[in-house]
Motif scaffolding. Sequence first.
Motif, short mmCIF file in Angstrom:
data_model
loop_
_atom_site.label_atom_id
_atom_site.label_comp_id
_atom_site.label_asym_id
_atom_site.label_seq_id
_atom_site.Cartn_x
_atom_site.Cartn_y
_atom_site.Cartn_z
N ASP A 282 -137.32 43.46 84.06
CA ASP A 282 -136.15 43.00 84.50
C ASP A 282 -135.42 44.05 85.42
OD1 ASP A 282 -133.65 42.42 85.11
OD2 ASP A 282 -132.83 42.38 83.12
N PHE A 283 -135.78 44.29 86.57
CA PHE A 283 -135.71 45.30 87.69
C PHE A 283 -134.03 45.19 87.98
CE2 PHE A 283 -139.90 44.59 87.97
CZ PHE A 283 -140.75 45.75 87.50
N ASP A 284 -133.51 44.19 87.70
CA ASP A 284 -132.02 44.10 88.20
C ASP A 284 -131.29 44.37 87.08
OD1 ASP A 284 -132.72 42.87 90.65
OD2 ASP A 284 -132.72 40.97 89.98
N SER A 285 -131.74 44.94 86.04
CA SER A 285 -130.98 45.28 84.80
C SER A 285 -130.13 46.74 85.11
CB SER A 285 -131.78 45.31 83.72
OG SER A 285 -130.96 45.93 82.54
N PHE A 286 -129.07 46.87 84.49
CA PHE A 286 -128.27 48.24 84.63
C PHE A 286 -129.44 49.52 84.19
CE2 PHE A 286 -125.95 51.58 82.44
CZ PHE A 286 -125.45 52.08 83.63
N ARG A 287 -129.50 50.48 84.89
CA ARG A 287 -130.07 51.71 84.75
C ARG A 287 -129.10 52.75 84.50
NH1 ARG A 287 -133.38 48.12 84.59
NH2 ARG A 287 -135.50 48.25 85.43
N TRP A 288 -129.13 53.35 83.55
CA TRP A 288 -127.98 54.38 83.19
C TRP A 288 -128.36 55.69 84.04
CZ3 TRP A 288 -128.51 59.45 81.49
CH2 TRP A 288 -129.79 59.59 80.82
N HIS A 289 -129.48 56.02 84.32
CA HIS A 289 -129.67 57.33 84.82
C HIS A 289 -129.40 57.33 86.28
CE1 HIS A 289 -133.26 54.99 85.53
NE2 HIS A 289 -133.61 55.52 86.84
N ARG A 290 -129.24 56.02 86.80
CA ARG A 290 -129.04 55.94 88.43
C ARG A 290 -127.39 56.09 88.60
NH1 ARG A 290 -132.26 50.28 89.96
NH2 ARG A 290 -134.30 51.11 89.38
N HIS A 291 -126.50 55.86 87.67
CA HIS A 291 -125.03 56.00 87.74
C HIS A 291 -124.51 56.93 86.98
CE1 HIS A 291 -126.27 52.15 89.84
NE2 HIS A 291 -126.83 51.68 88.76
#
Length: 479
Positions: A282-291
């Motif tokens: 799920d590449f559209d899922s939120f990624r905490w480390h990006r934000h």
Amino acid sequence: MKIHAFPVQLAKEGFLLGKYTESIALLKPLSDAGTDADAQFLHAFLHFWDDDLSRVDALEKLTQIADQNHAEANYLLAVCPDLTPPYKFQLPQTDEQFTRLQHAAELGSDAAKTDLAECYLNGKFVAIDNEKALELLQEVYAREAYENGLKQGYFAKNCYLLGGFLLQPNREHFDLRNGLGALSRCVKMAGNPHVHDALQLAQEFVNNWDEVRTNEIARENLTEFIVDLENTVRDTETVPTSLWNTYLREYCQNHLKYDLRDVGFDALADFVFDHIPIRRGDFDSFRWHRHARVIFDPGQLIRFYTKMFTAPTFLVDRYSEQQIREGFEMDGIRGWADWTISCLIIREETALDEAEAVIRAMYGLFEHLFSKPAYDGIGYMWWDIGYGECGIGWKYDGRIKRREMTDADWERLSQATFETQVRVLNIRNRFCQEAAIHAFWHSRHPDKAEVIQKWLDENPDIHEIPRIRAIAAMEMKWD
């Protein structure tokens, strides 16, 4: 029950992943104790997810923190004062609500600044003031336009209002490029409620602007621009996400901060590994480390990594297999954020001794963790982290200074890396051996071929696949 070092941050991540029940459970103890304003705000806002919290009690909680200068609590009391689901956000209806809106804007709420700008444009509770409206809209736009993230609700509204303002031909602030750019950005934020209004505004401008009718080049270019926007809407058409949901998501994303200063070893481990696992593929899922915004002491953090790498087996008892995998992969400390290994090693604040120590400590990861069946795939790409690659990513802070590295410094780190890889090669475990061989594919070390040949000679019964790869790595040459 696990004690989380960062429960509020974890709850925000949960909301961004749609884990409402789990997130409320994390927030509730802190909210009820009155020890965390963010927890109180989110708990009150989402009171309908907690059967124990009535709407009246939620309003009392929200008013309490609003009076303590919580920006978004003031904003909610201005635009959704009764907290009745489904939330209908609207401009203030009373003087008291407008005062709350002004205060929220003064305290830094971008949503409040956007709505306050609309009040200035329409003369609601204030005299019409286009200059003040433009100032507020541009302030929000300039700060958020190039932030990667889940922008849909209030930033989309900001783009819509700003674009419409800049495309008024008879105004001194007419700005074709930036006006259409703002509307385009709004249209391309799929799922926001302003998509069609922004597209219609752009179409009306192109159809009615005199210069388009008399300038063939302008007409052709702008018509092509509108067609592109129409195709974007068609290709990404979705049911608009409710405004309360987009507001929640933007709030959680914009206020996701980890302050690692003055925390202990266990809290640092939680920062790396205690996160809600993402869905594979799920590449559209939120990624905490990006934000997430991360505040840390580089020396403290690299010493933590050194200690953790040396003896990592405690992780198995504390975190799930997927949490451990993600913590060691590109969603974690092998990524490019400024707190990751590759960046810490070459920061100006990191002593060369500490950089070498953390590299040599990596052997412990392979000996004690990556050699285990459940984690055998992690180590294969470990050495691809690439020292000095920080900042090729999301929350890069351009003020980060890299150490001025001499040739001798690079040689020292290169030698530490090579010697550690050789030690990993000699672990009696196929997965570790293959990870080391993969690392040698990228290595320029002059002793590489000799080391591999010696290993092959001493291990005649080695499996055919690593043998073939080892020979290929030995023959790999770099100019």
